[in-house]
Design a protein around this motif. Structure first.
Motif, PDB file in Angstrom:
ATOM      1  N   ARG A  48       1.015  -0.612  -0.066  1.00  0.00           N
ATOM      2  CA  ARG A  48       0.135   0.063   0.010  1.00  0.00           C
ATOM      3  C   ARG A  48       0.527   0.951   0.032  1.00  0.00           C
ATOM      4  NH1 ARG A  48      -5.124   1.889   1.557  1.00  0.00           N
ATOM      5  NH2 ARG A  48      -4.123   3.919   3.969  1.00  0.00           N
ATOM      6  N   ASN A  51       2.672   1.166  -3.674  1.00  0.00           N
ATOM      7  CA  ASN A  51       1.561   2.344  -3.975  1.00  0.00           C
ATOM      8  C   ASN A  51       1.174   3.668  -3.981  1.00  0.00           C
ATOM      9  OD1 ASN A  51       1.335  -0.518  -5.965  1.00  0.00           O
ATOM     10  ND2 ASN A  51      -0.944  -0.527  -4.302  1.00  0.00           N
ATOM     11  N   PHE A  52       1.898   4.074  -3.181  1.00  0.00           N
ATOM     12  CA  PHE A  52       1.073   5.677  -3.337  1.00  0.00           C
ATOM     13  C   PHE A  52       2.482   6.122  -3.275  1.00  0.00           C
ATOM     14  CE2 PHE A  52       1.768   9.438  -0.555  1.00  0.00           C
ATOM     15  CZ  PHE A  52       1.101   9.599   0.102  1.00  0.00           C
ATOM     16  N   LYS A  55       2.485   5.824  -7.132  1.00  0.00           N
ATOM     17  CA  LYS A  55       1.815   7.205  -7.620  1.00  0.00           C
ATOM     18  C   LYS A  55       1.645   8.609  -7.921  1.00  0.00           C
ATOM     19  CE  LYS A  55      -3.501   7.398  -8.858  1.00  0.00           C
ATOM     20  NZ  LYS A  55      -4.505   6.082  -8.520  1.00  0.00           N
ATOM     21  N   CYS A  56       1.917   8.789  -6.603  1.00  0.00           N
ATOM     22  CA  CYS A  56       2.556  10.040  -6.022  1.00  0.00           C
ATOM     23  C   CYS A  56       3.554  10.437  -8.016  1.00  0.00           C
ATOM     24  CB  CYS A  56       3.380  10.742  -5.022  1.00  0.00           C
ATOM     25  SG  CYS A  56       2.426  10.638  -4.154  1.00  0.00           S
ATOM     26  N   ARG A  57       5.043   9.718  -7.469  1.00  0.00           N
ATOM     27  CA  ARG A  57       5.708   9.715  -8.708  1.00  0.00           C
ATOM     28  C   ARG A  57       4.751   9.687 -10.132  1.00  0.00           C
ATOM     29  NH1 ARG A  57       9.175  11.872  -9.033  1.00  0.00           N
ATOM     30  NH2 ARG A  57      10.707  10.917 -10.238  1.00  0.00           N
ATOM     31  N   SER A  58       4.232   9.300 -10.263  1.00  0.00           N
ATOM     32  CA  SER A  58       3.355   8.973 -11.705  1.00  0.00           C
ATOM     33  C   SER A  58       2.732  10.205 -12.014  1.00  0.00           C
ATOM     34  CB  SER A  58       2.682   8.027 -11.909  1.00  0.00           C
ATOM     35  OG  SER A  58       1.155   7.532 -11.696  1.00  0.00           O
ATOM     36  N   LEU A  59       2.731  10.808 -10.798  1.00  0.00           N
ATOM     37  CA  LEU A  59       2.148  12.252 -11.205  1.00  0.00           C
ATOM     38  C   LEU A  59       3.151  13.562 -10.551  1.00  0.00           C
ATOM     39  CD1 LEU A  59      -1.129  11.924  -9.255  1.00  0.00           C
ATOM     40  CD2 LEU A  59      -0.945  11.585 -11.240  1.00  0.00           C
ATOM     41  N   GLY A  60       4.130  13.058 -10.863  1.00  0.00           N
ATOM     42  CA  GLY A  60       5.075  14.226 -10.940  1.00  0.00           C
ATOM     43  C   GLY A  60       5.210  14.886  -9.376  1.00  0.00           C
ATOM     44  N   PHE A  61       5.246  14.137  -8.760  1.00  0.00           N
ATOM     45  CA  PHE A  61       5.911  14.959  -6.694  1.00  0.00           C
ATOM     46  C   PHE A  61       7.079  13.948  -7.211  1.00  0.00           C
ATOM     47  CE2 PHE A  61       0.722  14.662  -6.359  1.00  0.00           C
ATOM     48  CZ  PHE A  61       0.845  16.123  -5.808  1.00  0.00           C
ATOM     49  N   LEU A  69       4.618  14.284   2.446  1.00  0.00           N
ATOM     50  CA  LEU A  69       2.531  13.594   2.641  1.00  0.00           C
ATOM     51  C   LEU A  69       2.833  12.959   3.258  1.00  0.00           C
ATOM     52  CD1 LEU A  69       1.872  13.597  -1.771  1.00  0.00           C
ATOM     53  CD2 LEU A  69       0.625  14.397   0.557  1.00  0.00           C
TER      54      LEU A  69
ATOM     55  N   LEU B 101       2.568  14.774 -19.650  1.00  0.00           N
ATOM     56  CA  LEU B 101       2.320  16.020 -18.433  1.00  0.00           C
ATOM     57  C   LEU B 101       0.593  17.163 -18.270  1.00  0.00           C
ATOM     58  CD1 LEU B 101       5.519  18.170 -18.734  1.00  0.00           C
ATOM     59  CD2 LEU B 101       4.976  16.972 -16.479  1.00  0.00           C
ATOM     60  N   MET B 104      -1.422  13.581 -16.515  1.00  0.00           N
ATOM     61  CA  MET B 104      -0.680  14.069 -15.068  1.00  0.00           C
ATOM     62  C   MET B 104      -1.338  14.832 -14.679  1.00  0.00           C
ATOM     63  SD  MET B 104       3.191  14.104 -14.509  1.00  0.00           S
ATOM     64  CE  MET B 104       4.566  12.997 -15.022  1.00  0.00           C
ATOM     65  N   LEU B 108      -4.648  14.932 -11.604  1.00  0.00           N
ATOM     66  CA  LEU B 108      -4.247  15.907 -10.683  1.00  0.00           C
ATOM     67  C   LEU B 108      -5.469  17.004 -10.203  1.00  0.00           C
ATOM     68  CD1 LEU B 108      -1.008  16.602 -11.016  1.00  0.00           C
ATOM     69  CD2 LEU B 108      -1.956  15.567  -8.986  1.00  0.00           C
ATOM     70  N   ILE B 126      -5.660  11.860  -0.622  1.00  0.00           N
ATOM     71  CA  ILE B 126      -5.230  10.887  -0.653  1.00  0.00           C
ATOM     72  C   ILE B 126      -5.935   9.501  -0.271  1.00  0.00           C
ATOM     73  CG2 ILE B 126      -4.780  10.370   2.281  1.00  0.00           C
ATOM     74  CD1 ILE B 126      -2.990  12.341   1.137  1.00  0.00           C
ATOM     75  N   LEU B 129      -4.309   8.422  -4.115  1.00  0.00           N
ATOM     76  CA  LEU B 129      -2.890   8.612  -4.047  1.00  0.00           C
ATOM     77  C   LEU B 129      -3.235   6.648  -3.356  1.00  0.00           C
ATOM     78  CD1 LEU B 129      -1.596  11.610  -3.171  1.00  0.00           C
ATOM     79  CD2 LEU B 129      -1.601  10.472  -5.426  1.00  0.00           C
ATOM     80  N   PHE B 130      -3.492   6.085  -2.511  1.00  0.00           N
ATOM     81  CA  PHE B 130      -3.354   4.569  -1.917  1.00  0.00           C
ATOM     82  C   PHE B 130      -3.362   3.710  -3.268  1.00  0.00           C
ATOM     83  CE2 PHE B 130      -2.766   6.871   2.298  1.00  0.00           C
ATOM     84  CZ  PHE B 130      -1.633   5.933   2.594  1.00  0.00           C
ATOM     85  N   ASP B 131      -4.150   3.958  -3.953  1.00  0.00           N
ATOM     86  CA  ASP B 131      -4.714   3.309  -5.622  1.00  0.00           C
ATOM     87  C   ASP B 131      -4.042   2.710  -6.388  1.00  0.00           C
ATOM     88  OD1 ASP B 131      -7.293   3.287  -3.693  1.00  0.00           O
ATOM     89  OD2 ASP B 131      -7.948   5.201  -5.482  1.00  0.00           O
ATOM     90  N   SER B 132      -3.761   1.144  -6.545  1.00  0.00           N
ATOM     91  CA  SER B 132      -2.192   1.103  -6.970  1.00  0.00           C
ATOM     92  C   SER B 132      -2.674   1.294  -8.857  1.00  0.00           C
ATOM     93  CB  SER B 132      -2.614  -0.347  -7.364  1.00  0.00           C
ATOM     94  OG  SER B 132      -3.294  -1.060  -6.990  1.00  0.00           O
TER      95      SER B 132
END
Lengths: 132, 132
Positions: A48, A51-52, A55-61, A69, B101, B104, B108, B126, B129-132
DNA sequence: CTTGATCCTGTAGTGACTACAGGATACATA
DNA sequence: TATGTATCCTGTAGTCACTACAGGATCAAG
């Protein structure tokens, strides 16, 4: 309960083994518990968490942003508004990158339009690349 | 004729001094001639060359791509069609980055839309973001 | 019992800079 | 002429987020 190998975690999350070890080294993931022989062991909570991160990385964080976060989430010390605002700031950064890239794209397209595309050693793209 | 200091070159081109030295180290710029006391000296040809590099970088070309481009120019061994096609390939790469981008950005924005933005410690961002 | 898959640590490389430290030199002013 | 400060030099290390080994240990299946 901790019964997943690093390989299984990698497969479940789509994050490379080397990257998982890197995340541990950089304290983005907690030190994994180990088997008797020293191999890393994970459970569904780790899935879990990873995955978090993924997913954050894939959204550019950035990893730094992800660490902040996650510490918000871990302590429960956050509000919906706060997360919303953080997300908006990040979205704006993405939008700026997009607009920078669109400017590049536009210039490139315009430069290419002036080409004869012929078999000649003169090219308006080269010419305009020398302009300051 | 070689009378420009590295500082003047930097000012004329908008490229930082450290970056100019870096380019020389990495053979993107030729080794500069030196004054008696060992300071780098440049002329208008160097300005032109660095402008070329700077403009290429601002259009998203990598230093490797720039090296190839410049060696084409230096030898004169290129055609308009060839440069045109190289440019198109690069433009496509930029377009792909833009589309990544934008995906993304879209995710977002959608995530943020579900927020109550309230003073509560539950947040749909949040959660997702936990979903895979 | 062997073979091959998986795991371990530690280090170095990637790209394109950026940021010093510690010292030498140049130039403008008093 | 002395001095101060601006500019330059080299060399090294840091940034970000991995990726790619080398060289060895361990596990699971046949």
């Amino acid at each position: 309960m901790k019964s997943l190998s690093i390989g299984s975690l990698a497969e479940k999350t789509g994050v490379h083994i080397e990257t998982i070890r890197y995340y541990e080294r950089e304290d983005i993931l907690p030190k994994a518990t180990r088997s008797e022989s020293g191999r890393r062991l994970y459970d569904e909570g780790d899935v879990r968490r990873l995955n978090f991160i993924h997913k954050c990385r894939s959204l550019g964080f950035s990893l730094k942003e992800i660490i902040s976060l996650m510490s918000l989430v871990d302590t429960g010390d956050y509000t919906c508004r706060q997360v919303h605002d953080l997300t908006l700031v990040h979205t704006k950064e993405i939008s700026e990158k997009i607009s920078d890239l669109r400017k590049m794209e536009q210039v490139l397209i315009e430069m290419a339009e002036h080409c004869s595309q012929g078999n000649v050693p003169e090219c308006p793209i080269i010419d305009s690349l020398f302009d300051s």
